[in-house]
Structure formats: C-alpha cells, structure tokens
Design an enzyme around this catalytic site. Sequence first.
Site, PDB file in Angstrom:
ATOM      1  CG  ASP A 121      -2.087   0.974   1.072  1.00 13.67           C
ATOM      2  OD1 ASP A 121      -2.385   1.372  -0.077  1.00 13.67           O
ATOM      3  OD2 ASP A 121      -2.695   1.335   2.091  1.00 13.67           O
ATOM      4  CG  HIS A 128      -4.849  10.573   2.883  1.00 15.74           C
ATOM      5  ND1 HIS A 128      -5.975  10.449   3.667  1.00 15.74           N
ATOM      6  CD2 HIS A 128      -3.954   9.665   3.351  1.00 15.74           C
ATOM      7  CE1 HIS A 128      -5.769   9.496   4.573  1.00 15.74           C
ATOM      8  NE2 HIS A 128      -4.555   9.017   4.404  1.00 15.74           N
ATOM      9  CD  GLU A 193      -6.486   4.902   4.539  1.00 18.18           C
ATOM     10  OE1 GLU A 193      -5.786   4.162   3.827  1.00 18.18           O
ATOM     11  OE2 GLU A 193      -6.034   5.576   5.499  1.00 18.18           O
ATOM     12  CD  GLU A 195      -5.404   3.130  -0.286  1.00 20.25           C
ATOM     13  OE1 GLU A 195      -4.540   2.535  -0.960  1.00 20.25           O
ATOM     14  OE2 GLU A 195      -5.343   3.255   0.957  1.00 20.25           O
ATOM     15  CG  ASP A 227      -5.862   0.630   3.589  1.00 18.73           C
ATOM     16  OD1 ASP A 227      -5.960  -0.423   4.233  1.00 18.73           O
ATOM     17  OD2 ASP A 227      -4.945   1.452   3.761  1.00 18.73           O
ATOM     18  CD  GLN A 234      -3.673   4.491  10.761  1.00 10.94           C
ATOM     19  OE1 GLN A 234      -4.890   4.577  10.622  1.00 10.94           O
ATOM     20  NE2 GLN A 234      -2.833   4.888   9.831  1.00 10.94           N
ATOM     21  CE  LYS A 247      -3.944   2.128   7.275  1.00 13.05           C
ATOM     22  NZ  LYS A 247      -4.678   3.019   6.376  1.00 13.05           N
ATOM     23  CB  THR A 251      -7.810  -4.722   1.889  1.00 11.96           C
ATOM     24  OG1 THR A 251      -6.955  -4.478   2.998  1.00 11.96           O
ATOM     25  CG2 THR A 251      -7.567  -3.684   0.797  1.00 11.96           C
TER      26      THR A 251
HETATM   27 MN    MN Z   1      -4.130   3.156   2.682  1.00 11.64          MN
END
Ligand code: MN
Length: 418
Positions: A121, A128, A193, A195, A227, A234, A247, A251
Amino acid sequence: MIDETHDPALASWVESANDPASDFPIQNLPFGRFRTSREAPWRIGMAIGDQVLDLQAAALIETQDMNALMSAGPERRRAIRLAASRGLRRGAAQQSRFAAALYPQSKVELGLPCVIGDYTDFYAGIHHATAVGKLMRPDNPLLPNYKWVPIGYHGRASSIVPSGTRFGRPRGQIKPGDAPQPWLAPTRRLDYELELGVFIGTGNALGEAVPIAAAESHVFGLVLLNDWSARDVQAWEYQPLGPFLAKNFATTISPWIVTPEALEPFRAPFERPAGDPPPLPYLDSPENRTRGMFDIALEVWLQTPRMAAPQRLMRSNFRDAYWTIAQLVAHHTVNGCNLQPGDLFGSGTISGPAPDQGGSMLELTAGGKQPLRLSNGETRAFLEDGDTVILRAYCGRQGFRRIGFGDCAGTVLPAREA
Ligand code: MN
C-alpha cells in the site's frame, strides 16, 4: 494506441452495454472471475453491460488461471480485447457462440480476480498525507521525504476480499492519549480509505529493477480498493514500524480489472506544482511526463441502515495523486525487489485539495471532531455497525465512451463475541 476498440460509435448486441449509464460498454471490457455456484470452480470472465462473458466458453482463452493470463503480457491481453470487441459488436458472426457463454452478473458470484501474492500500500495522495499530517503535526504536516520517495508499506494479501463482503468490526489495542494503559476492545474509530488498486501482470526477476520506461508493461490493470482502517488502533500501534493490525483485518477490492487499454483515452500529463522538486531520474521519463497520469473520477458513497439509497460523501480524481503508476512500479523494484503476476498495489488514499474532498472519514470529520451531517439527519464521526461504504470510479472525455469500474462495496457488522 487508440484503436478500433475505442470507437465511441461501437454498439453491442448485448443491449444493456449500450445504456449510457452502464460502467461496462463494449469500449471497457474488464477482466474478472466468477462462479455459478459455491461448488463450481472460478472462471475467467469479462464484463459487458449487466452480463459476464465466459472467455473460455467463447473460445477467447484456453486457461482458467488468471495469474497465468496476467503473466502473458500486454500483447496477449490486447489480442483478447480485440477479439472480444469484434465478437460483441452488433452484427458479429460470433454472436450465437458468444451468447451461449453469457451469464447475468446478478446470477453469478464475482470473486477476487486472481490469486493475490503480495500486497503493497502506497501513500501517493498528497492531499490526504497533508490533511492527516496536519491532524498530528499542525505546523509541519508533510514529512521531508514525501516529495522525493513514493512512500509505502508491505500489507497483507490474505484479508483482501471482493466487493460485497461483510466483516465484523475488528478488535484491537486502544489507548486514548490520557489513559494510563491500553485495553482490548472493538475499534470505535472505524474508517474507509478511497484508493485505486494496481494489479501487476508480468513480473520481474529478483535483482532486476524495472526501468520507468518499461514499468507500465508490467501493469495488468486497475481496480478500486478500500483500505479499511481502525484509527484508534492505528494511533497506538503505528510507531515506529507503521500500519499493522489497524489495516489488515479487511481490504475490499472491486471485482473487475480495468485494463490500460480501456484507460488509454483518459491519459493525462504528470504535473508538479511550481517549486516542487522534480522526480529523481529513475522516476522520470518523457512518456511519464506527457501521459503518465490517468484522469479517473473517484467517489465515496455511504448507505446507513436507515437510508433508502446511498448518499455521495465526496469526489476526487486520480490526477490528485502525487506519483504515477509507472513511478510506483519503478520505485518498488529499484532495489531489485521482484514483483509477481497477481501482486497488488494500493495507491494510497486519493483526496482532492478541498476540505470536503477527503478520501477518508478521518479527513471529512477533522479526526472525528466535526461529525458529518447526512441528508437524512443522521450524523457520523466514524462508521457504525450496519453501514455500507461504496467506492465508485469512472472516466469520461469528449469524443470517447464513458467507462466505469463497478462498485467496490463493503458492510460493517457488529464485532464478534470475544
Ligand atoms: Mn491506505
């Protein structure tokens, strides 16, 4: 590069593909895998309108091994695209043979498009990176390496799931700043997220860097990628080695791999704001400068259990990224790291420059401090149980048929009993 398969006047005998709202007109032709029952093996298909074309049954391929097809390289992929385009056009002699190989997408299961070996990733969304950096370091949001190194980390492939998968709210270690010690609990700051995912086709040998001029020939195509991130987990775990359990619980990717050929009309120059450092030579090429970027509109939609229909939360564009796909490939291999067919890159969260263009809830709510007010009166600081997040993407340009990526959807379930 632009050829007969891009002709906007092409129409298909699969009538749903001619609907202007369809993500999958005959000009797109993305690859994926489907099965007709839980017991049936995965088969390689191509999306056309609301149907899937079984590529082996249509005699366009001889394998059901997507990774083998990916490793065969761009020439093979282009030949399949051309043959599929010709057979799916109105008036094609192949219509009856192809028609027998069609399944409604709604009647099959769409799976992961291939076996995913390794997942990396990146962090190519500069807006961001700046917005998230600001939350932690208001006076110094962007770290000094950002404009020189395509930042990334090695992620986990085993928990990558196809669109439509539901997953339980993950547990993790949580320690708010003022708490004396952490505890284990379901995350209270679950986020998404936005992506793009990049699938590698042809690999490279260990020890042999892929030069930027050859980088795109190693790319099989693009998907959408969510994600999912547990922000409280985190915040406590990420120093000093980066993302880990915050994470790797899930996904989500969209099922259809949109090829570089389908994206060809939507190329764009790679540009840097005045005053930013030029990329080092191994991340630079004339081709990358003139056409290394892709103009792909990106959107996040949210459907809460109380909403009748999903609501769009934001829009951005892949052009908002700081690095091109070719640069990511060249950088990943510059030390001799070998990529393999079916490897997946995440682009990093692609936010736009404006505050309402955040590609994560962390950005849209200023770290949870300013909850979003939704159209039905609900509010959200982070995701709640039952929420479904849908990523969407499409490309449009005067003189070409609009193409889309299909939905990348995932639903949050309550945490499982401990
Ligand atoms: Mn990410």
